[in-house]
Design a protein around this motif. Structure first.
Motif, PDB file in Angstrom:
ATOM      1  N   ASN A   1      -6.631   5.281   8.507  1.00 13.62           N
ATOM      2  CA  ASN A   1      -5.687   4.537   7.675  1.00 13.62           C
ATOM      3  C   ASN A   1      -6.257   3.214   7.182  1.00 13.62           C
ATOM      4  O   ASN A   1      -5.534   2.247   6.955  1.00 13.62           O
ATOM      5  CB  ASN A   1      -4.374   4.304   8.439  1.00 13.62           C
ATOM      6  CG  ASN A   1      -4.544   3.421   9.663  1.00 13.62           C
ATOM      7  OD1 ASN A   1      -5.656   3.087  10.040  1.00 13.62           O
ATOM      8  ND2 ASN A   1      -3.437   3.049  10.286  1.00 13.62           N
ATOM      9  N   SER A   2      -7.574   3.196   7.021  1.00  8.81           N
ATOM     10  CA  SER A   2      -8.213   1.972   6.527  1.00  8.81           C
ATOM     11  C   SER A   2      -8.003   1.784   5.023  1.00  8.81           C
ATOM     12  O   SER A   2      -8.310   0.729   4.477  1.00  8.81           O
ATOM     13  CB  SER A   2      -9.716   2.004   6.829  1.00  8.81           C
ATOM     14  OG  SER A   2     -10.337   3.102   6.179  1.00  8.81           O
ATOM     15  N   HIS A   3      -7.474   2.818   4.367  1.00 13.10           N
ATOM     16  CA  HIS A   3      -7.200   2.729   2.938  1.00 13.10           C
ATOM     17  C   HIS A   3      -6.112   3.735   2.587  1.00 13.10           C
ATOM     18  O   HIS A   3      -5.790   4.609   3.388  1.00 13.10           O
ATOM     19  CB  HIS A   3      -8.467   3.028   2.118  1.00 13.10           C
ATOM     20  CG  HIS A   3      -8.971   4.439   2.300  1.00 13.10           C
ATOM     21  ND1 HIS A   3      -9.644   4.846   3.427  1.00 13.10           N
ATOM     22  CD2 HIS A   3      -8.866   5.542   1.504  1.00 13.10           C
ATOM     23  CE1 HIS A   3      -9.958   6.130   3.312  1.00 13.10           C
ATOM     24  NE2 HIS A   3      -9.482   6.577   2.167  1.00 13.10           N
TER      25      HIS A   3
ATOM     26  N   HIS B   1       0.830  -1.203   0.000  1.00 10.79           N
ATOM     27  CA  HIS B   1       0.000   0.000   0.000  1.00 10.79           C
ATOM     28  C   HIS B   1       0.866   1.257   0.000  1.00 10.79           C
ATOM     29  O   HIS B   1       0.501   2.267  -0.621  1.00 10.79           O
ATOM     30  CB  HIS B   1      -0.931  -0.005   1.210  1.00 10.79           C
ATOM     31  CG  HIS B   1      -1.894  -1.152   1.227  1.00 10.79           C
ATOM     32  ND1 HIS B   1      -2.809  -1.357   0.236  1.00 10.79           N
ATOM     33  CD2 HIS B   1      -2.059  -2.167   2.118  1.00 10.79           C
ATOM     34  CE1 HIS B   1      -3.528  -2.437   0.499  1.00 10.79           C
ATOM     35  NE2 HIS B   1      -3.084  -2.962   1.627  1.00 10.79           N
TER      36      HIS B   1
END
Length: 222
Positions: free
Chosen positions: A194-196, A63
């Motif tokens: 910060n889930s994505h 990520h």
């Protein structure tokens, strides 16, 4: 710091070689005061910018590689290069931690002036990593592209003092900033969801909000 993480740091050298896949100004700006300096901070931009954006990243984090490739160039051009944001990178280790650790040791090779180019190149090299194949030739290639010899590369990734310093930075991340995944962003001391991986548009909104926010003490950010 867990025994597992210490062991991973201690074996970073063996993994990368044989295994597989600027002083701060005396007067801090309001933005910097809201997210105090930490050991080993690496930063870009204007230290007196009204907004400080901090990113916790890992060099083995896919990520983080996505953010680096798809968002960071435009973010840098819009905010860092124009003096609107002071950007700080902080380090965390994700699996495989020994590869992430070796990448950070390489990035700090020499006087650290090649840190951001090497971080960029290591993240971009993830697409070349293959299970069961050695990563060392890829990292050595990056080292040489940045002016280091093979001997210097080996010295950097086997530097015990540098490994211990990295361990302390990871400990700070976990214990002080309460970070356990990457990428994690802070804007003027406020931790973002910060889930994505954030988009540039989402960072635009967060930065605009930070510019409108009243001053807040650093101690209150937790």
């Amino acid at each position: 710091m867990t025994a597992t993480r210490r062991a991973a740091l201690a074996t970073a050298t063996a993994a990368i070689l044989t295994g597989a896949a600027a002083p701060a100004p005396k007067a801090a700006s309001p933005a910097r005061a809201r997210w105090p300096a930490a050991p080993g901070d690496m930063s870009l931009g204007n230290p007196n910018a009204p907004v400080r954006v901090g990113e916790y990243l890992s060099l083995s984090c896919s990520h983080c590689a996505t953010f680096n490739a798809e968002v960071f160039p435009a973010f840098k051009a819009r905010y860092i290069d124009t003096g609107k944001v002071y950007y700080t990178a902080r380090e965390l280790l994700t699996q495989p931690v020994q590869i992430a650790a070796a990448g950070f040791l390489l990035a700090r090779c020499g006087d650290g002036s090649k840190y951001f180019p090497i971080v960029d190149q290591v993240l971009k090299s993830q697409s070349r990593w293959r299970p069961g194949e050695r990563i060392a030739p890829i990292f050595l290639e990056i080292a040489k592209a940045n002016g280091f010899t093979e001997a210097q590369f080996n010295a950097c990734v086997t530097d015990q003092a540098a490994g211990e310093a990295l361990e302390k930075r990871v400990q700070y991340a976990v214990e002080t900033d309460k970070v356990d995944s990457t990428p994690t962003f802070f804007i003027n001391g406020v931790k973002l969801d910060n889930s994505h991986v954030p988009t540039l548009a989402e960072l635009d909104v967060a930065i605009a909000r930070a510019l409108k926010a009243p001053p807040r003490a650093a101690a209150g950010r937790r």
